[in-house]
Design an enzyme around this catalytic site. Sequence first.
Site, PDB file in Angstrom:
ATOM      1  N   SER A  10      -3.831   2.605   2.744  1.00 15.60           N
ATOM      2  CA  SER A  10      -3.284   2.168   1.459  1.00 15.60           C
ATOM      3  C   SER A  10      -3.844   0.808   1.110  1.00 15.60           C
ATOM      4  CB  SER A  10      -1.758   2.096   1.539  1.00 15.60           C
ATOM      5  OG  SER A  10      -1.268   1.453   0.385  1.00 15.60           O
ATOM      6  N   HIS A  35      -5.559   5.636  -0.366  1.00 17.56           N
ATOM      7  CA  HIS A  35      -4.292   5.720  -1.091  1.00 17.56           C
ATOM      8  C   HIS A  35      -4.194   4.521  -2.038  1.00 17.56           C
ATOM      9  CE1 HIS A  35      -0.070   7.022  -1.485  1.00 17.56           C
ATOM     10  NE2 HIS A  35       0.230   5.738  -1.506  1.00 17.56           N
ATOM     11  N   ASP A  37      -1.889   2.612  -4.819  1.00 19.49           N
ATOM     12  CA  ASP A  37      -0.515   2.468  -5.316  1.00 19.49           C
ATOM     13  C   ASP A  37      -0.507   1.838  -6.691  1.00 19.49           C
ATOM     14  OD1 ASP A  37       1.140   3.438  -3.147  1.00 19.49           O
ATOM     15  OD2 ASP A  37       0.334   1.776  -1.984  1.00 19.49           O
ATOM     16  N   MET A  39       1.812   0.612  -9.695  1.00 22.15           N
ATOM     17  CA  MET A  39       3.203   0.203  -9.962  1.00 22.15           C
ATOM     18  C   MET A  39       3.271  -0.505 -11.309  1.00 22.15           C
ATOM     19  SD  MET A  39       4.265  -1.355  -6.265  1.00 22.15           S
ATOM     20  CE  MET A  39       3.726  -0.612  -4.718  1.00 22.15           C
ATOM     21  N   HIS A  69      -1.051   7.248  -6.245  1.00 20.00           N
ATOM     22  CA  HIS A  69       0.410   7.370  -6.171  1.00 20.00           C
ATOM     23  C   HIS A  69       0.989   6.582  -7.340  1.00 20.00           C
ATOM     24  CE1 HIS A  69       4.179   6.056  -3.615  1.00 20.00           C
ATOM     25  NE2 HIS A  69       4.515   6.789  -4.665  1.00 20.00           N
ATOM     26  N   MET A  71       3.725   5.065  -9.320  1.00 17.24           N
ATOM     27  CA  MET A  71       5.124   4.609  -9.303  1.00 17.24           C
ATOM     28  C   MET A  71       5.393   3.976 -10.656  1.00 17.24           C
ATOM     29  SD  MET A  71       5.062   3.096  -5.453  1.00 17.24           S
ATOM     30  CE  MET A  71       3.269   3.153  -5.421  1.00 17.24           C
ATOM     31  N   MET A 140       8.515   9.535   0.734  1.00 23.44           N
ATOM     32  CA  MET A 140       8.607   8.079   0.894  1.00 23.44           C
ATOM     33  C   MET A 140       9.506   7.768   2.081  1.00 23.44           C
ATOM     34  SD  MET A 140       6.640   6.711  -1.331  1.00 23.44           S
ATOM     35  CE  MET A 140       6.958   5.069  -0.692  1.00 23.44           C
ATOM     36  N   ASP A 178       4.612   8.074   3.492  1.00 26.85           N
ATOM     37  CA  ASP A 178       4.201   6.772   2.971  1.00 26.85           C
ATOM     38  C   ASP A 178       5.289   5.734   3.210  1.00 26.85           C
ATOM     39  OD1 ASP A 178       3.080   4.712   1.525  1.00 26.85           O
ATOM     40  OD2 ASP A 178       3.205   5.707  -0.422  1.00 26.85           O
TER      41      ASP A 178
HETATM   42  C1  DX5 Z   1       4.944   1.331  -1.069  1.00 28.79           C
HETATM   43  C2  DX5 Z   1       3.647   2.035  -1.217  1.00 28.79           C
HETATM   44  C3  DX5 Z   1       2.914   2.254   0.041  1.00 28.79           C
HETATM   45  C4  DX5 Z   1       2.590   1.030   0.833  1.00 28.79           C
HETATM   46  C5  DX5 Z   1       2.848   1.387   2.265  1.00 28.79           C
HETATM   47  O1  DX5 Z   1       5.679   1.476  -2.232  1.00 28.79           O
HETATM   48  O2  DX5 Z   1       3.799   3.300  -1.845  1.00 28.79           O
HETATM   49  O3  DX5 Z   1       1.766   3.061  -0.132  1.00 28.79           O
HETATM   50  O4  DX5 Z   1       1.272   0.582   0.716  1.00 28.79           O
HETATM   51  O5  DX5 Z   1       2.701   0.246   2.986  1.00 28.79           O
HETATM   52  P1  DX5 Z   1       3.009   0.120   4.544  1.00 28.79           P
HETATM   53  O6  DX5 Z   1       2.134   1.087   5.242  1.00 28.79           O
HETATM   54  O7  DX5 Z   1       2.662  -1.300   4.781  1.00 28.79           O
HETATM   55  O8  DX5 Z   1       4.483   0.409   4.719  1.00 28.79           O
HETATM   56 ZN    ZN Z   2       2.053   4.715  -1.870  1.00 28.07          ZN
END
Ligand code: DX5
Ligand code: ZN
Length: 228
Positions: A10, A35, A37, A39, A69, A71, A140, A178
């Site tokens: 990620s 991956h 993210d 947001m 992903h 969010m 999650m 994740d």
């Molecule tokens: C959190 C993200 C994850 C995040 C996971 O909302 O969706 O993808 O990067 O991070 P770690 O592996 O550090 O928990």
């Molecule tokens: Zn994620």
Amino acid sequence: MPRVIELAPSILSANFADLAAHAKQALEGGGTLLHVDIMDGHFVPNLTIGPPVLTSLRKALPDTIFDCHLMIENPDQLIPAFADAGATWISVHQEACVHLDRTLHMIADHGCRAGVVLNPATPAETLTDVLDLVHHVLVMSVNPGFGGQKFIRNSLKKMQRLAGMREERGLDFRIEVDGGVGMDTVGDIVRAGAELLVAGNAIFGHGDAKENARQLLDAARAATLSRA
Ligand code: DX5
Ligand code: ZN
């Protein structure tokens, strides 16, 4: 059916000033997808990246699978832009989609693999009527928004439940996890049935990303040998 364990570094925890190079190290350590993210500061209390960053990463790493992903609220509004920017897979939160069936079809219509994501408090059963539409289900194992959080152990039951539903119905979606994936949790995660392992902090948070990825993947594969 033997399952292939894959590691999805990620980039949330990578060095954003040198993103492609840092991500590449994790791929060299055995990561097979990246991956990403996304947001929006509304669905989750944090802001990250938009389509232009993905466009640049896609140019720098043309053969990489980008697992995006989302969010965000109203994902339908941005799915075309992320598909154009180079997303390979796009997952949306069940909790953010009023018309989830339509949104999953929209992702596929834009040439991407469709995935659906469940927050820790959302039961697997809420996906009963869309499991045949998805390429992957992302469980999650932290509340989304930030890297480096503590793994929520209740999510293991959800992975087991999804693996059972897949088996009962003869489906072939993949199970992704994740949040809080690390050397201390990866064995239980793999034994619970997850096969796509997202990891941010464990790979990019300290030391050498290539070596961290290699060790995590080795630990995950070793755990498959002790799987019931
Ligand atoms: C959190 C993200 C994850 C995040 C996971 O909302 O969706 O993808 O990067 O991070 P770690 O592996 O550090 O928990
Ligand atoms: Zn994620």
